[in-house]
Design a protein around this motif. Structure first.
Motif, short mmCIF file in Angstrom:
data_model
loop_
_atom_site.label_atom_id
_atom_site.label_comp_id
_atom_site.label_asym_id
_atom_site.label_seq_id
_atom_site.Cartn_x
_atom_site.Cartn_y
_atom_site.Cartn_z
N CYS A 268 10.90 -15.82 21.76
CA CYS A 268 9.65 -15.49 23.26
C CYS A 268 9.66 -16.63 24.02
N SER A 269 9.10 -16.37 25.46
CA SER A 269 8.96 -17.12 26.23
C SER A 269 7.91 -18.06 25.73
N PRO A 270 7.69 -19.69 26.17
CA PRO A 270 6.60 -20.59 25.80
C PRO A 270 5.83 -20.18 26.79
N LYS A 271 6.52 -19.73 28.50
CA LYS A 271 5.49 -19.83 29.70
C LYS A 271 5.60 -18.99 30.67
N SER A 272 4.88 -18.64 31.83
CA SER A 272 5.76 -17.60 32.86
C SER A 272 6.92 -18.01 33.93
N GLY A 273 7.20 -16.99 34.28
CA GLY A 273 8.19 -17.70 35.21
C GLY A 273 8.91 -16.89 35.68
N TYR A 274 10.70 -17.98 36.31
CA TYR A 274 11.66 -16.83 35.91
C TYR A 274 12.68 -17.94 35.07
N VAL A 275 13.83 -16.80 34.39
CA VAL A 275 14.66 -17.49 33.84
C VAL A 275 15.94 -18.04 34.79
N HIS A 276 15.88 -19.48 34.40
CA HIS A 276 15.76 -20.65 35.56
C HIS A 276 17.69 -20.78 35.43
N ALA A 277 18.16 -20.60 33.83
CA ALA A 277 19.47 -21.38 33.17
C ALA A 277 19.84 -20.62 32.04
N ILE A 278 20.62 -20.49 31.91
CA ILE A 278 20.92 -19.82 29.99
C ILE A 278 22.10 -20.73 29.75
N LYS A 279 21.58 -21.56 29.19
CA LYS A 279 23.05 -23.05 28.63
C LYS A 279 23.67 -22.19 27.87
N ASN A 280 25.27 -21.89 28.33
CA ASN A 280 26.22 -21.63 26.84
C ASN A 280 26.49 -22.19 25.91
N LYS A 281 26.03 -23.31 25.83
CA LYS A 281 26.90 -24.15 24.93
C LYS A 281 25.72 -24.28 23.74
N GLU A 282 24.33 -23.98 24.15
CA GLU A 282 23.37 -24.05 22.74
C GLU A 282 23.02 -22.52 22.61
N ILE A 283 23.51 -21.73 23.46
CA ILE A 283 24.22 -19.74 22.54
C ILE A 283 24.65 -19.80 21.66
N VAL A 284 25.95 -20.38 22.22
CA VAL A 284 27.00 -20.38 20.38
C VAL A 284 26.77 -21.12 19.76
N ALA A 285 25.86 -22.37 20.04
CA ALA A 285 25.97 -22.47 18.92
C ALA A 285 24.56 -21.79 17.66
N VAL A 286 23.53 -21.23 18.53
CA VAL A 286 22.80 -20.48 17.76
C VAL A 286 23.28 -19.20 17.05
N ALA A 287 23.88 -18.07 17.29
CA ALA A 287 25.03 -18.06 16.80
C ALA A 287 26.36 -17.49 16.28
N LYS A 288 26.19 -19.03 16.16
CA LYS A 288 27.20 -19.22 14.92
C LYS A 288 26.22 -19.95 14.07
N ALA A 289 25.12 -20.43 14.34
CA ALA A 289 24.24 -21.46 13.59
C ALA A 289 23.25 -19.54 12.22
N ALA A 290 23.64 -18.60 13.34
CA ALA A 290 23.29 -17.21 12.57
C ALA A 290 24.43 -16.65 11.82
N GLY A 291 25.65 -16.86 12.31
CA GLY A 291 27.25 -16.94 10.82
C GLY A 291 27.75 -16.33 11.88
N ALA A 292 27.67 -15.38 12.77
CA ALA A 292 28.74 -15.39 13.66
C ALA A 292 30.20 -16.37 14.01
N PRO A 293 31.97 -15.96 14.16
CA PRO A 293 31.49 -14.80 13.85
C PRO A 293 32.11 -13.89 12.63
N SER A 294 31.82 -14.93 11.42
CA SER A 294 32.67 -14.63 10.57
C SER A 294 31.83 -13.09 9.68
N ASP A 295 30.06 -13.52 9.74
CA ASP A 295 29.23 -12.20 9.95
C ASP A 295 29.39 -11.52 10.92
N LYS A 296 29.77 -10.67 10.74
CA LYS A 296 29.94 -9.29 11.75
C LYS A 296 28.82 -8.93 12.32
N GLY A 297 27.37 -8.60 11.83
CA GLY A 297 26.11 -8.47 11.81
C GLY A 297 25.58 -9.27 12.80
#
Length: 503
Positions: free
Chosen positions: A415-444
């Motif tokens: 969840c968002s820590p504050k109100s405002g606008y989505v200024h940026a989405i960091k591609n490398k960090e998104i990939v790191a989080v998804a891989k930590a969750a198990g992607a791509p070996s864990d299909k879900g």
């Protein structure tokens, strides 16, 4: 010198043998030198020495090496000193910034294929390419040499179209849509894709959730010529195998030399028999291609290289400052991709990108107003019907639906820590989080966004949901998301500026 083979069931990072110190002295080799092993297929291997775990008169050889060389346990073989390959001198010349001849490049590629070069020597080759590069003639020779090390597919009809994305942006799930549109227009497009190397999900990682991607070259040829399109994993065929060997060395180095990357892409396309190629170059912060200027240079290099090897190449520079669409991760991306083919109008960015890329292919093939025609094929259901033909031909279910693809059963709403606008989405960090969750070996495993760049968000509102197939990986991904904060939320006011005398 004659030695008796002792088979050892070990995995080795490099093909090598273990010999007693006294035998090494008699042969005249040091640690790291090479020896020739006689047999059905004469083999050159690296030497390791020991005077404690190895008996005199024996030579320990890993099982995998023995099978490849046609050797047998207990067999007596002749072992002699082997000089370093001539290609080592060529590698040194490239390290000095010199231009290599075609024959030198071919020798380096051949020696990598036959395991005649050590990983240190291959690393030196990649580092030399990273620092000094290659001119377009050298890259063309490199491309041809890599392609010729494996199978070369010849189709019975022409032209043969292909599509490739340089990658680097999460959620780039357009390939099955592009292939389905193009094939629905009657154009043959036998697409081979990769699995994830550094990303959270490669095309083959999500396509294999709904059909078989491991098909051999003959089957690919049959499906392509009968149905018009294919979604296959390139690694299931012997296409430019040197590229796969090199990737294993360059990955831990964290480098991807431009010459190697261009030759890697184009050698596989050449081996596939492609006559026409469209390359998607995702461009933006946190991707492989950070700026339009760099993207234009890549496009020029790819088109120039295409001219050198007899392939028509065009490029699409695409927006990549944030993930493509709302889903990242195998099942999530497959669901979003299939839902668009089923007729879903959301997310529009995925539809627009897929239709624009497919439209370029259609126009090269002589169909005017390509993007509009691509959209027509998608909206009419023709692309979906072609998609299902391809899926069934590759062993998928004829009643496949997007809702069949389920995310992991463990989830966390970020969840968002504050109100405002989505200024940026960091591609490398998104990939790191998804891989930590198990992607791509864990299909879900993966992420599903609720908000994208530029959208208004209130404090406590969900920005994205993390999915995982087990609790431990979800916990790790959650901790990483909290630590790296992959989405920046800002208000419209950047900074208040006041005169110094104002109290």
């Amino acid at each position: 010198m004659k030695l008796k083979i002792k088979e050892v069931d070990v995995d080795s990072s490099e093909p090598g043998v273990l010999i007693h110190d006294d035998d090494c002295i008699e042969i005249g080799v040091q640690e790291g030198d090479r020896v020739n092993i006689s047999g059905p297929k004469p083999t050159v291997l690296l030497v390791s020495r020991s005077d404690t775990i190895m008996e005199k008169g024996l030579i320990a050889i890993p099982s995998a090496v023995m099978a490849k060389a046609g050797l047998k346990d207990g067999e007596i073989v002749s072992v002699t000193y082997a000089a370093k390959p001539d290609s080592v001198r060529s590698i040194r010349r490239k390290m000095d910034g010199e231009k290599l001849e075609k024959e030198e490049i071919q020798a380096v590629v051949e020696d990598i294929l036959e395991n005649r070069l050590t990983k240190i020597e291959i690393s030196a080759w990649l580092t030399a390419l990273y620092i000094n590069g290659m001119d377009i003639d050298e890259i063309a020779d490199f491309t041809m040499a890599m392609a010729e090390t494996g199978d070369m597919i010849k189709f019975d009809r022409s032209p043969v179209f292909d599509f490739h994305s340089l990658g680097g942006v999460p959620g780039n799930k357009i390939t099955p849509i592009v292939v389905s549109i193009v094939a629905a227009a009657g154009i043959m497009i036998p697409k081979t894709s990769s699995r994830a190397i550094s990303s959270a999900c490669g095309t083959s990682d999500f396509v294999e959730t709904f059909c078989n991607v491991e098909i051999d070259a003959e089957t690919l040829k049959e499906i392509a010529q009968e149905v018009g399109g294919v979604f296959s994993w390139g690694g299931s065929m012997n296409l430019a195998p040197v590229d796969d060997l090199v990737i294993k060395v360059e990955h831990p180095l964290g480098i991807n030399p431009r010459a190697q990357m261009l030759a890697s892409i184009m050698s596989k396309k050449l081996a596939m028999g492609a006559t026409h190629l469209v390359v998607d170059i995702p461009t933006g912060a946190g991707t492989k291609v950070p700026t339009i200027e760099v993207a234009r240079q890549y496009a020029k290099d790819l088109m120039d290289l295409g001219d050198k090897i007899g392939m028509h190449v065009e490029c699409a520079i695409t927006y990549a400052d944030q993930p493509v669409g709302y889903a990242v991760g195998p099942n999530l991306e497959a669901r979003e991709c299939i839902s668009i083919l089923e007729g879903n109008k959301h997310p529009s960015a995925v539809i627009e990108k897929a239709c624009d890329c497919a439209g370029i292919i259609l126009e090269i093939a002589g169909i005017p107003n390509g993007s509009a025609k691509a959209k027509e094929l998608l909206e009419s259901g023709d692309a979906y019907r072609k998609f299902m033909e391809i899926v069934v031909a590759q062993g998928g279910r004829p009643d496949l639906k997007s809702d069949d693809l389920k995310p992991g059963k463990f989830s966390f709403e970020f969840c968002s820590p504050k109100s405002g606008y989505v200024h940026a989405i960091k591609n490398k960090e998104i990939v790191a989080v998804a891989k930590a969750a198990g992607a791509p070996s864990d299909k879900g495993a993966g992420l599903l966004f609720a908000k994208k760049k530029g959208q208004r968000v209130e404090q406590g509102e969900v920005l994205f949901t993390i999915y995982a197939d087990n609790e431990a990986k979800l916990k790790r991904a959650k901790e990483m998301a909290v630590k790296y904060q992959p989405m920046d939320i800002e208000g419209m006011l950047i900074k208040r500026v006041s005169p110094l005398n104002v109290r």
